[in-house]
Scaffold this active site. Structure first.
Site, PDB file in Angstrom:
ATOM      1  N   ASP A  12     -11.004   2.195  -2.889  1.00 47.68           N
ATOM      2  CA  ASP A  12     -11.523   1.940  -1.542  1.00 47.68           C
ATOM      3  C   ASP A  12     -13.051   1.958  -1.539  1.00 47.68           C
ATOM      4  OD1 ASP A  12      -9.206   1.435  -0.217  1.00 47.68           O
ATOM      5  OD2 ASP A  12      -8.922   3.469   0.544  1.00 47.68           O
TER       6      ASP A  12
ATOM      7  N   ASP B 268       0.825  -1.208   0.000  1.00 51.24           N
ATOM      8  CA  ASP B 268       0.000   0.000   0.000  1.00 51.24           C
ATOM      9  C   ASP B 268       0.859   1.257   0.000  1.00 51.24           C
ATOM     10  OD1 ASP B 268      -2.303   1.556   0.170  1.00 51.24           O
ATOM     11  OD2 ASP B 268      -3.145   0.409   1.845  1.00 51.24           O
TER      12      ASP B 268
HETATM   13  C1  GLA Z   1      -5.698   2.042   2.198  1.00 50.66           C
HETATM   14  C2  GLA Z   1      -6.170   0.843   1.392  1.00 50.66           C
HETATM   15  C3  GLA Z   1      -7.186   0.072   2.181  1.00 50.66           C
HETATM   16  C4  GLA Z   1      -6.602  -0.350   3.507  1.00 50.66           C
HETATM   17  C5  GLA Z   1      -6.098   0.856   4.270  1.00 50.66           C
HETATM   18  C6  GLA Z   1      -5.349   0.449   5.510  1.00 50.66           C
HETATM   19  O1  GLA Z   1      -6.689   2.986   2.319  1.00 50.66           O
HETATM   20  O2  GLA Z   1      -6.686   1.244   0.161  1.00 50.66           O
HETATM   21  O3  GLA Z   1      -7.634  -1.048   1.455  1.00 50.66           O
HETATM   22  O4  GLA Z   1      -5.572  -1.267   3.276  1.00 50.66           O
HETATM   23  O5  GLA Z   1      -5.220   1.634   3.470  1.00 50.66           O
HETATM   24  O6  GLA Z   1      -4.861   1.520   6.204  1.00 50.66           O
END
Ligand code: GLA
Length: 750
Positions: free
Chosen positions: A556, A486
């Site tokens: 997300d 990420d």
């Molecule tokens: C990002 C990702 C999510 C999750 C969060 C965790 O927003 O897109 O899927 O993994 O971080 O902090």
């Protein structure tokens, strides 16, 4: 794609000094003009077998003529000549492809043909992701150009693919002089064409609203999309398409351009006084300044060109085939990925080993194959204010340690995956306390926080080594099959404690190179790892990352209806096999919408497929449907992953319904996904024309039914059969469904 019977590859027509580059259905022609060797663009479009006379397309026989015959009007020539790589400051007043500063402080640069090489295959781009292919699959033309005044060489590379209608371009700049020069701008590709009243499509967005298609008229002046965020970002995408005003999914000329790069980019179209259009793509010049010492070279990222005479659909399928066969390297690219369940929306930071095991236990019973433990398992990461950089397992949360948890999950017959955000550091972390200078920052200026975190200076080898070592330790400590990588904030306050003043302008690009190197090393250490990239949802959904991970988290926003637009925009260029898509709970955590579980499943099944919810809390009815959905995945994922994609209708355009199709390469099987977003009163059934089938074949129509007890009964024969001809020219009926947000999947089999 079938061959058109045309010899593919690249030839040099010596008499006319033309290069002819052929893909199965397209031709691209470059000409060398005049004694000076101006490198011109003559043609890009449908296949032309005989290119004789194509030099005329560069209008070199028209006023103002080349400087060879009309030296007094040199500037007029420079400003209208269709060039392959525009210079700066010598009379072409359109956008430059390259700009330098010499030791004397001068900026002008102009590149002319010197020599060329045509070879089978394709060289790797050092440190950068790029398309690839064997000597049978790819032919490359390398044109060497030079600016004699400053001793700068540019090698322009063009690769054509034997079975895909795409061209990959890049530029390598070498300093052959005795003095250092500064590169202020190095674009990857430049294309000059006549403007045919083009419209332009870009992919615009925001967090949780990534890659929405935007189409508009291209006018005089410059239109550009770009990023200064250090990554592609949610806001704009490193893609641009020019298309006929009336082009549709199935008709019209479409020119698509995509940059294989994950950092700051610029994609630009400029319409000038003579109604010619210049398209350009490359690293965003703002914030870029690269010192090139004598003997050194700089490699630009690669830009993909894809021309289709058959509308947007043709362009999409070209990108899909190119990326599936010539960009994604993962061993998983042609494999079904394990159906995963991710605990992020299920628990956020509030979990322990028992909670995860409970989820895994329930999931394993319903056909889910992998548990992914998301953010919150390390350091004292109880919320998103701390601990990034402390990649040691928090045994307060995971009692007994990571191995025990992973073994427990493995015993259930499930694989295990884990989340990292390797490029970041929280001010409240052991790592930051020990190495505050490892964060990107400018002395005397407090760096800006985002999500309470800083960005690590991964242009530095010792930083990369340290982070990777921590990651490797965790990954070696247990049987881990998957990593979600990420990146949750953009870059700002660009400064590296290690770079000299004259090199600080290199940091954005060096950062991206550092990140690529880290992913390369991760995969070298764990060759069987399934890697999924992610950046605050879909901010790093780009072709560069596909080189490292066969799938990328799309957004997300897991709301099935929002996803229709996000996934439509994404599938415009990316194969469905790359789109991370999960079923989540309702009301949806981003928009609060309630959507039937069946619809959520169908929308996610058009991507990599998984779940992101607390499965222990589902109703029995929903659990029964999970069983059917996982069975459906196994039945149809080969088709979704490998098939050709056809867009039938767009909810984005009609605001009522969405429809797309995947068709097997042999055209014998097809899946039609249909979502009735809004119902309307007193309307007839909808008849939609399908695409991509074989006219002469007869297809039986089956429908998926999720109201059955056993997955064996899920595919219902509707006792109907139609010819491909009828389905494509007349269409298929879609009955009205009761309520909103309802979905249907039709299976066609010949
Ligand atoms: C990002 C990702 C999510 C999750 C969060 C965790 O927003 O897109 O899927 O993994 O971080 O902090």
């Amino acid at each position: 794609m079938e061959r058109s019977g045309i010899a593919m590859g690249i030839v040099y027509l010596e008499k006319e000094r033309l290069f002819k580059l052929d893909t199965p259905h397209t031709t691209y022609i470059i000409g060398i003009v005049g004694e000076e060797g101006f490198l011109g663009h003559a043609y890009y479009g449908k296949t032309i077998k005989d290119a004789q006379g194509a030099s005329a397309l560069m209008r070199i026989y028209e006023n103002p003529f080349t400087p060879d015959t009309n030296a007094r009007d040199r500037l007029s020539f420079m400003d209208c000549f269709p060039t392959e790589y525009s210079g700066h400051g010598v009379g072409d007043y359109r956008e430059s492809s390259i700009r330098v500063t010499t030791k004397g402080g001068y900026n002008a640069v102009s590149l002319a043909y010197v020599s060329h090489e045509i070879y089978k295959g394709k060289r790797k781009l050092p440190g950068l992701p790029a398309t690839f292919g064997s000597e049978e699959e790819v032919t490359t033309l390398a044109i060497v150009c030079e600016d004699k005044a400053i001793g700068l060489t540019a090698v322009l590379e063009y690769s054509v693919f034997e079975t895909v209608d795409a061209i990959a371009r890049s530029a390598r700049i070498l300093n052959d002089s005795k003095e250092a020069v500064v590169l202020n701008k190095v674009m990857s590709g430049c294309l000059d064409m006549d403007n045919r009243d083009f419209e332009v499509i870009t992919l615009h967005g925001s967090w949780a609203r990534e890659r929405h298609m935007e189409r508009k008229q291209l006018g005089h002046g410059k239109f550009l999309v770009s990023s200064l965020r250090g990554e592609g970002g949610h806001q704009e995408h490193q893609f641009m398409a020019l298309l006929d005003k009336h082009a549709t999914q199935t008709t019209g000329d479409v020119y698509g351009f995509h940059l294989v790069y994950s950092g700051n980019f610029r994609m630009l179209a400029e319409v000038n006084q003579f109604d010619s259009v210049r398209v350009m793509g490359g690293i965003e010049p703002e914030g870029f300044r690269w010192l090139l010492k004598p003997g050194e070279s700089f490699q630009s990222p690669e830009m993909i060109y894809a021309y289709s005479s058959q509308g947007l659909g043709g362009m999409s399928r070209t990108f899909h085939d190119l990326y599936r066969n010539h960009l994604i390297r993962s061993p998983y690219k042609d494999q079904k990925r394990p159906i995963l369940i991710n605990n992020w929306e299920a628990t956020y930071f509030d979990f322990d080993e028992q909670k995860l095991l409970d989820i895994a236990k329930e999931a394993s019973k319903l056909g889910i194959e992998m548990l992914v433990m998301d953010d919150g398992w390390f350091g004292n990461r109880f919320d998103d204010n701390r601990a990034l950089g402390d990649w040691q397992v928090n045994e307060e949360k995971l009692k007994g340690g990571l191995k025990k948890l992973v073994d427990g999950v493995n015993v259930l017959g499930m694989k295990f995956g884990i989340w990292f955000e390797p490029e970041m550091v929280s001010p409240e972390s052991k790592l930051y306390r020990e190495h505050p200078d490892w964060a990107i920052a400018i002395p005397g200026r407090t760096p800006g926080l985002a999500r309470n975190q800083y960005v690590l200076d991964i242009s530095r080898k010792e930083v990369r080594d340290y982070i990777l070592e921590m990651m490797f330790k965790v990954l070696h400590s247990a049987n881990i099959s998957y990593v979600k990588w990420d990146m949750n904030r953009p870059l700002s306050d660009l400064g590296s404690a290690c770079l000299q003043a004259e090199n600080q302008g290199e940091l954005y690009h060096r950062y991206v190179l550092g990140m690529y190197e880290m992913q390369e090393r991760l995969l070298a250490e764990f060759p069987d790892l399934l890697l999924e990239n992610c950046s605050g949802g879909g901010a790093r959904f780009d072709p560069g990352m596909l080189y490292y991970s066969p799938q990328i988290w799309c957004s997300d926003d897991t709301d099935a209806i929002e996803r229709l637009q996000i996934q439509e925009g994404t599938a415009l260029i990316y194969p469905l096999s790359a789109m991370g898509a999960h079923v989540s709970v309702c009301p949806n955590h981003t928009v609060g919408r309630n959507t039937p579980f069946e619809t959520r499943g169908y929308v996610a099944l058009a991507g990599t497929f998984g779940y992101e919810l607390d499965i222990t809390k589902l109703t029995d009815e929903d659990k029964a449907m999970v069983k059917l959905q996982t069975a459906m995945y196994h039945k149809f994922n080969d088709l979704v992953r490998e098939g050709d994609y056809y867009r039938i209708a767009s909810y984005r355009e009609n605001h009522l319904y969405d429809c797309f199709q995947v068709v097997s390469k042999d055209k014998k099987r097809s899946l039609v996904f249909y979502v009735q977003v809004l119902n309307e009163a007193n309307k007839k059934s909808r008849i939609l024309k399908l695409q991509g089938l074989e006219e002469g074949l007869t297809y039986t129509v089956k429908e998926l039914d999720m109201n059955v007890a056993d997955s064996e009964d899920m595919v219902k024969d509707m006792q109907k059969a139609f010819s491909g001809e009828l389905l494509m020219n007349a269409g298929l009926h879609f009955e009205r469904m009761w309520g909103d947000f309802r979905a249907k999947v039709i299976v066609l089999e010949a």
